[in-house]
Design an enzyme around this catalytic site. Structure first.
Site, PDB file in Angstrom:
ATOM      1  N   GLY A  14       0.843  -1.187   0.000  1.00  0.00           N
ATOM      2  CA  GLY A  14       0.000   0.000   0.000  1.00  0.00           C
ATOM      3  C   GLY A  14       0.882   1.241   0.000  1.00  0.00           C
ATOM      4  N   GLN A  60       1.378   3.480   2.116  1.00  0.00           N
ATOM      5  CA  GLN A  60       2.110   3.651   3.382  1.00  0.00           C
ATOM      6  C   GLN A  60       2.743   2.330   3.836  1.00  0.00           C
ATOM      7  OE1 GLN A  60       3.129   6.152   5.188  1.00  0.00           O
ATOM      8  NE2 GLN A  60       2.256   7.663   3.797  1.00  0.00           N
ATOM      9  N   SER A  61       3.115   1.484   2.905  1.00  0.00           N
ATOM     10  CA  SER A  61       3.667   0.169   3.255  1.00  0.00           C
ATOM     11  C   SER A  61       4.953   0.278   4.086  1.00  0.00           C
ATOM     12  CB  SER A  61       3.977  -0.595   1.962  1.00  0.00           C
ATOM     13  OG  SER A  61       4.782  -1.722   2.237  1.00  0.00           O
ATOM     14  N   ASN A  62       4.930  -0.363   5.252  1.00  0.00           N
ATOM     15  CA  ASN A  62       6.146  -0.446   6.073  1.00  0.00           C
ATOM     16  C   ASN A  62       7.170  -1.354   5.409  1.00  0.00           C
ATOM     17  OD1 ASN A  62       5.074   1.042   8.400  1.00  0.00           O
ATOM     18  ND2 ASN A  62       3.720  -0.724   8.645  1.00  0.00           N
ATOM     19  N   ALA A  75       7.592  -1.882   2.150  1.00  0.00           N
ATOM     20  CA  ALA A  75       8.242  -1.208   1.015  1.00  0.00           C
ATOM     21  C   ALA A  75       9.329  -0.264   1.538  1.00  0.00           C
ATOM     22  CB  ALA A  75       7.200  -0.455   0.199  1.00  0.00           C
TER      23      ALA A  75
END
Ligand SMILES: *Cc1c(COP(=O)(O)O)cnc(C)c1O
Length: 323
Positions: free
Chosen positions: A64, A66-68, A70
């Protein structure tokens, strides 16, 4: 198969006891690092090792906006002298804050896709890999959340770290609870428990999809890891213990009740929980202890260990929700 890894995380992470009517402890995997904090770094220690073994120069992954995961991948790539390319799902205009701000600072190439396009993200990542190959570069695709047979080794190792802590401190944890977002954290803990014959309750609380969905996914990836380790056991969906009912409005969406719970919990514990993962799952723990404690513990004396999987930066992207 290889159980080798690179070192990216500050391990072992500390464990602290909270003041509740039940014996709840928190393992602070939000403290695995600063830029690279959270649970994904434990998986990336194994996955990035595999990428380097294959002489890759670019890590491709997805999540997403706000992917942690990524963000952790972007930082890991920078740290190891590689590039990163992130496919991030967002239907609105992107605001460069929270995790995506860090992605940018750490030099990631970002491709924003709609949620509809994201349904085919594995194909998009494979296409990107081929494009890089045409330019003479060697790209390595990491699946959603790094939850595959290699990434799962990170939480298998965490389980053994917990056993070491028990021995050192003379304590016994009866139940271990984690948030379930793509399944790798749960899968690794389950495998550790299975291989060590430790007979603990391993319980997941899903923050997207359904328990049925994750029982399928986790049994498959856990079996893959066992095969990778040369073990033949077939993990079935019935082996997987997930408490459903705390997804709320859906992935990365909050209800007022969830936000109020998070605010109260932060004040009570002096620990920062995040709205997308740990806040929802920890609410699931407290609500279940109030309504149906047998689901988590056999008696009030039992010790529960909640894994704080991180997610700190997404709170800054959701500041409006808290004002
Ligand atoms: C990804 C993530 C999880 C979920 O872990 P999975 O291994 O993907 O199930 C939980 N908490 C945080 C903060 C995460 O970023």
């Amino acid at each position: 198969m290889s159980k080798d890894k690179i070192k990216l995380a500050n391990l072992p992470t500390p464990i602290e006891k909270l003041s509740y009517d039940y014996n709840i402890f928190v393992k602070r995997d939000d403290m695995t690092g600063v830029e690279i904090s959270g649970n994904k770094v434990r998986k990336l220690e194994y996955v990035v090792y595999d990428a380097m073994r294959q002489k890759s120069d670019i890590l491709i992954t997805c999540g997403g906006i706000q992917s942690n995961h990524a963000r952790a991948t972007a930082v890991a790539a920078t740290k190891m002298g590689m590039k990163s390319h992130l496919f991030l799902a967002c239907d609105e205009e992107v605001v460069t804050q929270g995790n995506v701000l860090l992605d940018t600072l750490f030099g990631a190439t970002i491709t924003v896709v709609t949620h509809e396009e994201f349904e085919h993200v594995n194909e998009l990542m494979e296409e990107a890999k081929k494009e890089y190959e045409k330019q003479g570069k060697n790209a390595y695709v990491i699946p959603l959340g790094a939850s595959n047979m290699i990434g799962n080794l990170g939480y298998l190792e965490t389980f053994n770290e917990i056993l070491d802590y028990e021995k050192e401190q003379g304590i016994h944890f009866d139940t271990i609870v984690c948030t379930v977002g793509s399944g790798g954290t749960y899968a690794g803990l389950w495998l550790g428990n299975y291989l060590a014959k430790a007979h603990k309750k391993i319980i997941g609380i899903n923050i997207s999809q359904s328990a049925e969905y994750f029982k399928e996914v986790i049994s498959t990836i856990a079996t893959d890891t066992l095969h990778y380790l040369g073990e033949q056991y077939l993990v079935t969906p019935d082996d997987i213990n997930i408490i459903d009912g705390f997804v709320g409005r859906g992935y990365a969406l909050s209800t007022q009740e969830e936000l109020d719970f998070l605010k109260e919990t932060v004040k009570k514990t002096a620990i920062l929980f995040d709205p997308v993962y740990t806040g929802k799952a920890f609410r699931g723990v407290i609500k279940t202890l109030n309504s149906n404690p047998k689901r988590l513990v056999d008696s009030q004396k039992d010790n529960i260990l909640f894994i704080h999987t991180g997610g700190l930066f997404s709170i800054f992207a959701k500041s409006k929700d808290f004002i």
